[in-house]
Design a protein around this motif. Structure first.
Motif, mmCIF file in Angstrom:
data_model
loop_
_atom_site.group_PDB
_atom_site.id
_atom_site.type_symbol
_atom_site.label_atom_id
_atom_site.label_comp_id
_atom_site.label_asym_id
_atom_site.label_seq_id
_atom_site.Cartn_x
_atom_site.Cartn_y
_atom_site.Cartn_z
ATOM 1 N N GLY A 155 -93.951 -7.452 95.295
ATOM 2 C CA GLY A 155 -93.314 -8.139 94.176
ATOM 3 C C GLY A 155 -92.415 -7.219 93.393
ATOM 4 O O GLY A 155 -91.307 -7.575 92.996
ATOM 5 N N LEU A 156 -92.894 -5.964 93.158
ATOM 6 C CA LEU A 156 -92.070 -5.004 92.436
ATOM 7 C C LEU A 156 -90.816 -4.655 93.228
ATOM 8 O O LEU A 156 -89.730 -4.509 92.660
ATOM 9 C CB LEU A 156 -92.893 -3.738 92.146
ATOM 10 N N SER A 157 -90.980 -4.523 94.530
ATOM 11 C CA SER A 157 -89.822 -4.194 95.341
ATOM 12 C C SER A 157 -88.805 -5.317 95.321
ATOM 13 O O SER A 157 -87.589 -5.089 95.234
ATOM 14 C CB SER A 157 -90.260 -3.909 96.789
ATOM 15 N N ALA A 158 -89.321 -6.566 95.373
ATOM 16 C CA ALA A 158 -88.414 -7.708 95.339
ATOM 17 C C ALA A 158 -87.681 -7.779 94.013
ATOM 18 O O ALA A 158 -86.477 -8.035 93.952
ATOM 19 C CB ALA A 158 -89.200 -8.999 95.599
ATOM 20 N N ALA A 159 -88.435 -7.536 92.922
ATOM 21 C CA ALA A 159 -87.795 -7.573 91.611
ATOM 22 C C ALA A 159 -86.779 -6.457 91.477
ATOM 23 O O ALA A 159 -85.695 -6.635 90.934
ATOM 24 C CB ALA A 159 -88.859 -7.458 90.513
ATOM 25 N N SER A 190 -86.436 -19.463 88.937
ATOM 26 C CA SER A 190 -87.496 -19.055 87.998
ATOM 27 C C SER A 190 -88.041 -17.705 88.408
ATOM 28 O O SER A 190 -88.309 -17.462 89.599
ATOM 29 C CB SER A 190 -88.614 -20.098 87.973
ATOM 30 N N LEU A 191 -88.202 -16.832 87.428
ATOM 31 C CA LEU A 191 -88.681 -15.474 87.660
ATOM 32 C C LEU A 191 -89.948 -15.235 86.864
ATOM 33 O O LEU A 191 -90.201 -15.913 85.857
ATOM 34 C CB LEU A 191 -87.612 -14.458 87.254
ATOM 35 N N ALA A 192 -90.742 -14.268 87.321
ATOM 36 C CA ALA A 192 -92.010 -13.970 86.658
ATOM 37 C C ALA A 192 -91.769 -13.302 85.309
ATOM 38 O O ALA A 192 -90.677 -12.807 85.000
ATOM 39 C CB ALA A 192 -92.870 -13.078 87.547
ATOM 40 N N TYR A 193 -92.838 -13.273 84.506
ATOM 41 C CA TYR A 193 -92.759 -12.716 83.159
ATOM 42 C C TYR A 193 -92.369 -11.236 83.169
ATOM 43 O O TYR A 193 -91.628 -10.766 82.301
ATOM 44 C CB TYR A 193 -94.107 -12.894 82.461
#
Length: 405
Positions: A20-24, A100-103
Motif C-alpha cells: 500500500g505504501l509503495s502504491a501510494a 477515492s484514496l485512503a486517509y
C-alpha cells in the motif's frame, strides 16, 4: 504449527502494508512534478488566492454543559481545494471523474494542504476505530476533497438572565490560521452546514437550530494580515421549559393562592392562620433552594429568581398583614372590650342614635369611640388585603409572562 501460521499472517500483513505504501508513493511520484514545492500554496485563477470550499455535517450533539459553558459535538468536516500543479494521470480513473484514496495518503505524499481551524475550541479528537474515520477523493482537474470525522469540544459563553426561558447561541467560526485574504479564500461547499435529523431526539431539554452567515471574510486588528478568510455559523439551543412550569411555577403559585385563604379566616383563629402562612413561606423557600441546586450558577438575577422573590414576598406580606391585625386586636383589648365586628359597630351606632333621640347629648364614652376606631381599621384592612394582594399578584403575572415568553 500455530507459530508458523502466526508468522505467516504477520508477514502477509506487512507485505500488504508495504504494498500500500509503495502504491501510494508511486501515485505520489506520478502526481507531483519535479518542481513541486509543498510549502508554497497553489495559485487560484489569475494567480489570485486559492479558494478552499468547506462544508460540515453535525452528526450528533453529545453534551451541553451549562456549568462549564461548552458543547461537545460530533461533526463530519469536509474541505476541498484545487491544486493545478498536480499531474493527474488519466489511467487512474478508469472512466470515472474521481478516485477515492485512503486517509494516510496525505502522510505518504507531501502535498500542500490548507490550514483551517475552529476558534474557541477546547479539544478536538479524531474519531477512529482501527484507522481514523476519513478519506480523500482526487478529481481529474487536480481538485482534492478531504473528509474526516471529529469530536469537538466547543466553548460557548452562556447567559441565563431569562432562565428557564433562555436561548443559548454558540458560534462556530472557521478561519485560516495564518493565510490572509490575499493568499486564501473560504466559501461554503453545497449546503454549507447541515445537521442530522436525529439531533432533536438527543436533546431532551433543548430545541436545536443552526444558522450560517454569508460573510466569508473577518477582520482582527491584531491579526498579522488584518483581513483573513473565515466562515461563521451559529447553533441555537432554546430551552424547553414545560417541566419547569409543572414542577416549579405551578406549585409555587398554588402556595401563594393558598396563603390568601388566611384573609377569609377569623382573626381570632391565631394557630390556623399562623401555621398556614409559615408553612407556605417555608415550602416556597425550600422549593427555591432545590431549584438553585439544579440550575447553572450565575451572579446576576434570573427570571426564575424574580418569580420566587415575588412569591416569597407575597406570602411574607400576608404574614405581616396578620401581625398588624393582631396588633389592632391588642389595641381593642386595651380599650376594655373584645373584638368588635362590623355588625356590632352598626348596632352600637343605632343605639347611640336612639339615645340622642331620647334627649341625651349623643356623646359616647371615649373608650367606646377608641374601640370603634380600631375595629373599623381592622375591618378595612382585611377587606383591602383581599383585593390588593390578589390584584398585585395578577398584575405581576400579567407583566412577567409576556416579558419572558
Amino acid at each position: 504449527m500455530l507459530e508458523w501460521r502466526w508468522m505467516s499472517t504477520r508477514w502477509s500483513g506487512c507485505a500488504v502494508t508495504l504494498l500500500g505504501l509503495s502504491a501510494a508513493t508511486a501515485l505520489g511520484l506520478d502526481l507531483l512534478p519535479a518542481d513541486y514545492d509543498p510549502h508554497v500554496r497553489p495559485r487560484g485563477p489569475d494567480s489570485g488566492p486559492v479558494t478552499v470550499y468547506i462544508s460540515m455535517r453535525i452528526n450528533s450533539i453529545n453534551e451541553v454543559d451549562e456549568r462549564a459553558m461548552k458543547v461537545v459535538i460530533e461533526v463530519y468536516f469536509r474541505h476541498a481545494w484545487k491544486d493545478p500543479r498536480l499531474v493527474v494521470p488519466e489511467h487512474l480513473f478508469n472512466g470515472t471523474d474521481a478516485i477515492s484514496l485512503a486517509y494516510g495518503f496525505l502522510e505518504d505524499v507531501d502535498l500542500w494542504v490548507p490550514d483551517p481551524y475552529i476558534e474557541k475550541v477546547h479539544e478536538i479528537h479524531t474519531a477512529a476505530f482501527i484507522d481514523p474515520f476519513g478519506g480523500i477523493r482526487l478529481y481529474k482537474d487536480g481538485k482534492l476533497f478531504f473528509s474526516q470525522m471529529f469530536i469537538i469540544t466547543l466553548g460557548c459563553p452562556m447567559f441565563f438572565h431569562d432562565f428557564p426561558f433562555d436561548k443559548q447561541t454558540c458560534h462556530l467560526e472557521l478561519a485560516s490560521y495564518f493565510y490572509g485574504n490575499q493568499d486564501m479564500a473560504f466559501d461554503w461547499e453545497g449546503d454549507g452546514i447541515t445537521a442530522s435529523s436525529g439531533i432533536p431526539d438527543q436533546l431532551g431539554n433543548y430545541e436545536f437550530s443552526f444558522f450560517q452567515e454569508n460573510s466569508t471574510s473577518c477582520f482582527t486588528p491584531g491579526y498579522v494580515n488584518g483581513n483573513y478568510p473565515c466562515l461563521r455559523s451559529s447553533m441555537t439551543f432554546k430551552r424547553r421549559y414545560r417541566n419547569y412550569l409543572l414542577g416549579v411555577y405551578v406549585p409555587s403559585s398554588l402556595f401563594v393562592v393558598v396563603s390568601w385563604a388566611s384573609f377569609f379566616w377569623p382573626a381570632d383563629a391565631i394557630p390556623a392562620r399562623t401555621v398556614l402562612l409559615i408553612t407556605a413561606l417555608l415550602t416556597i423557600i425550600s422549593l427555591y433552594s432545590g431549584v438553585q441546586q439544579m440550575t447553572p450558577p450565575a451572579n446576576y438575577t434570573r427570571a426564575i429568581d424574580i418569580w420566587f422573590f415575588a412569591c416569597i414576598l407575597a406570602v411574607a406580606l400576608a404574614l405581616f398583614q396578620y401581625a398588624i391585625i393582631l396588633q389592632l386586636r391588642e389595641m381593642q383589648k386595651a380599650s376594655g372590650i373584645r373584638q368588635v365586628r362590623p355588625l356590632a359597630i352598626s348596632l352600637l351606632a343605632a343605639a347611640r342614635d336612639k339615645t340622642a333621640t331620647a334627649g341625651g347629648d349623643g356623646s359616647a364614652p371615649a373608650g367606646e369611640k377608641s374601640r370603634e376606631y380600631w375595629a373599623q381599621i381592622e375591618s378595612r384592612l382585611e377587606q383591602w388585603s383581599r383585593t390588593f394582594y390578589v390584584a398585585a399578584f395578577l398584575v405581576f403575572n400579567a407583566v412577567y409572562w409576556p416579558l419572558y415568553l
